[in-house]
Design an enzyme around this catalytic site. Structure first.
Site, PDB file in Angstrom:
ATOM      1  N   GLU A   1      -9.648  -7.796  34.404  1.00  0.00           N
ATOM      2  CA  GLU A   1      -9.857  -6.255  34.339  1.00  0.00           C
ATOM      3  C   GLU A   1      -8.604  -5.766  33.565  1.00  0.00           C
ATOM      4  O   GLU A   1      -8.198  -4.734  33.891  1.00  0.00           O
ATOM      5  CB  GLU A   1      -9.934  -5.747  35.827  1.00  0.00           C
ATOM      6  CG  GLU A   1     -10.865  -6.124  36.781  1.00  0.00           C
ATOM      7  CD  GLU A   1     -11.084  -5.495  37.931  1.00  0.00           C
ATOM      8  OE1 GLU A   1     -10.376  -4.570  38.174  1.00  0.00           O
ATOM      9  OE2 GLU A   1     -11.783  -6.175  38.934  1.00  0.00           O
TER      10      GLU A   1
ATOM     11  N   GLU B   1     -10.263  -8.362  46.325  1.00  0.00           N
ATOM     12  CA  GLU B   1      -9.264  -7.793  46.851  1.00  0.00           C
ATOM     13  C   GLU B   1      -9.037  -7.947  48.275  1.00  0.00           C
ATOM     14  O   GLU B   1      -9.153  -7.075  49.287  1.00  0.00           O
ATOM     15  CB  GLU B   1      -9.233  -6.034  46.584  1.00  0.00           C
ATOM     16  CG  GLU B   1      -9.226  -5.951  44.858  1.00  0.00           C
ATOM     17  CD  GLU B   1      -9.481  -4.529  44.693  1.00  0.00           C
ATOM     18  OE1 GLU B   1      -9.522  -3.528  45.510  1.00  0.00           O
ATOM     19  OE2 GLU B   1      -9.682  -4.161  43.596  1.00  0.00           O
TER      20      GLU B   1
END
Ligand code: 9MR
Length: 384
Positions: free
Chosen positions: A273, A157
């Protein structure tokens, strides 16, 4: 059990035990990992030490369905490096043993992230000490698991376009201390510590057809291009794919083009994910499960069309344990239904959709023609 052993068990069938074992083995229906592996893909799930070590029924189901395990939290800084000179590998080691014992591969999640940092990092690290701190962490953690990890999410991220950096970079503590170079540094340190692991950049918000995610896709592509141009040892992009059942802005062609560009950089891709939030969907289980399943199918049939995709990991296996219960609860406060298995560990329509996609021949692994780069990527100044 092999055919011969199975026959032997029936032949020796005077003992009830042999018969029971044989019946159980024969009755074992194929699971997600079996369907995925027939397509040359690996399927698995995130799992936490606290659940896999306490809930035997869940752990049993986990090893039936999964060929790979991502520790959901146990390898994050906060858990594994709680004090400057203290590492705690106990939960990670337990998960690795569990995985190895049941022949699952293990992913590493994650070496560099702005979140789940212990307080001491922000309290004591500064721009003079940041590089040594980061190197020490990566050497120690990736070194501890050297040769045992299928793939590491090295950097997680690093993009946040609302931070208005010209390249779309997130202003994380590591960025503030070291500038953009922290990303390359992390990959190089990880490659040294574990030369056999696949090294991934992992991010969310790359899935939907809206301006915001378009900017995020562009920023990620540019980051990957810069890393590759510098010869950084990076092997793949992780698509977190935290999807939403209520979001209708899905554009298969755009997502497919994005993946083709990533693949053209000679990078593998992994869905890391996957889950489908059920906020704003009807309460009715059938209707809700159908919509969630449709999203799994739509997304995976698009993504698995790209030959560089090597696997799919869902962020949890059963609705019994999912971060979405706390982070994206339903407005009516009813339990969420967002993963392949329900709370009782029974397959839902989402599980069936995944099987359908894994079995499908409709993704025939042909690359679509690339549209000109200039049309696909907006200019750097448009990112922020
Ligand atoms: O599911 C994880 C949750 O239990 C943790 O509290 C949270 C903070 O560490 O992280 C969640 O997992 C995140 C993952 O590590 C990175 N991508 C987003 C995931 C969901 O928030």
């Amino acid at each position: 059990m092999s055919k011969i052993t199975r026959r032997k068990a029936i032949y020796l069938g005077s003992t009830a035990l042999a018969a029971t074992v044989a019946a159980k083995t024969l009755a074992q229906p194929p699971t997600l990992k079996d369907y995925a592996s027939k397509k040359g893909l690996i399927y698995g799930s995130a799992g936490a030490y606290s659940k896999l070590s306490q809930d035997q029924e869940f752990a049993d189901r986990f090893i039936q369905e999964c060929a790979i395990l991502t520790p959901e939290n146990d390898l994050k800084w906060k858990h594994i490096h709680p004090q400057p000179n203290q590492y705690n590998f106990s939960r990670g080691d337990w998960l690795l043993k569990f995985a190895q014992h049941h022949r699952l591969k293990m992913r590493g999640h994650t070496l560099v992230w702005h979140s789940a940092l212990p307080n001491w990092v922000k309290e004591t690290v500064n721009s003079q000490t940041a590089e040594a701190t980061l190197r020490d962490h990566i050497n120690t953690v990736a070194g501890h698991y050297r040769g045992k990890i299928h793939s590491w999410d090295v950097v997680n991220e690093a993009i946040l376009v609302e931070n208005e950096h010209p390249l779309g970079l997130r202003k994380t503590p590591w960025f503030e201390w070291l500038g953009e170079d922290y990303i390359e540094l992390a990959f190089r340190a990880a490659a040294e510590a574990d030369p056999n692991a696949l090294l991934f950049y992992n991010d969310y918000g790359l899935d939907y057809d809206n301006n915001y995610e378009e900017k995020r896709r562009n920023a990620v592509l540019k980051l990957l291009e810069r890393l590759k141009a510098k010869g950084t040892p990076i092997h793949g992009l992780g698509l977190q794919a935290h999807l939403s059942g209520a979001n209708t802005r899905f554009n298969a062609e755009k997502l497919r083009q994005f993946l083709a560009y990533v693949a053209s950089l000679d990078l593998k891709i992994m869905v890391t994910e996957l889950d489908v939030a059920d906020q704003r969907l009807p309460y009715d289980h059938l209707e809700r499960d159908q919509r969630v399943a449709d999203v799994y199918e739509m997304y995976l049939s698009t993504v698995l069309d790209e030959p560089n995709v090597i696997g799919v990991v869902t962020w949890g296996l059963s609705d019994r344990y999912t971060w979405l219960s706390g982070f994206r609860p339903r407005e009516d406060k009813k339990p969420v239904r967002v993963l392949p298995l329900d709370q009782e560990l029974k397959p839902k329509l989402a599980w069936e959709s995944m099987v359908k996609v894994f079995q499908s021949d409709s993704f025939v692994l042909t690359k679509p023609p690339l549209i000109p780069r200039s049309r696909f990527l907006s200019s750097i100044s448009e990112i922020a």
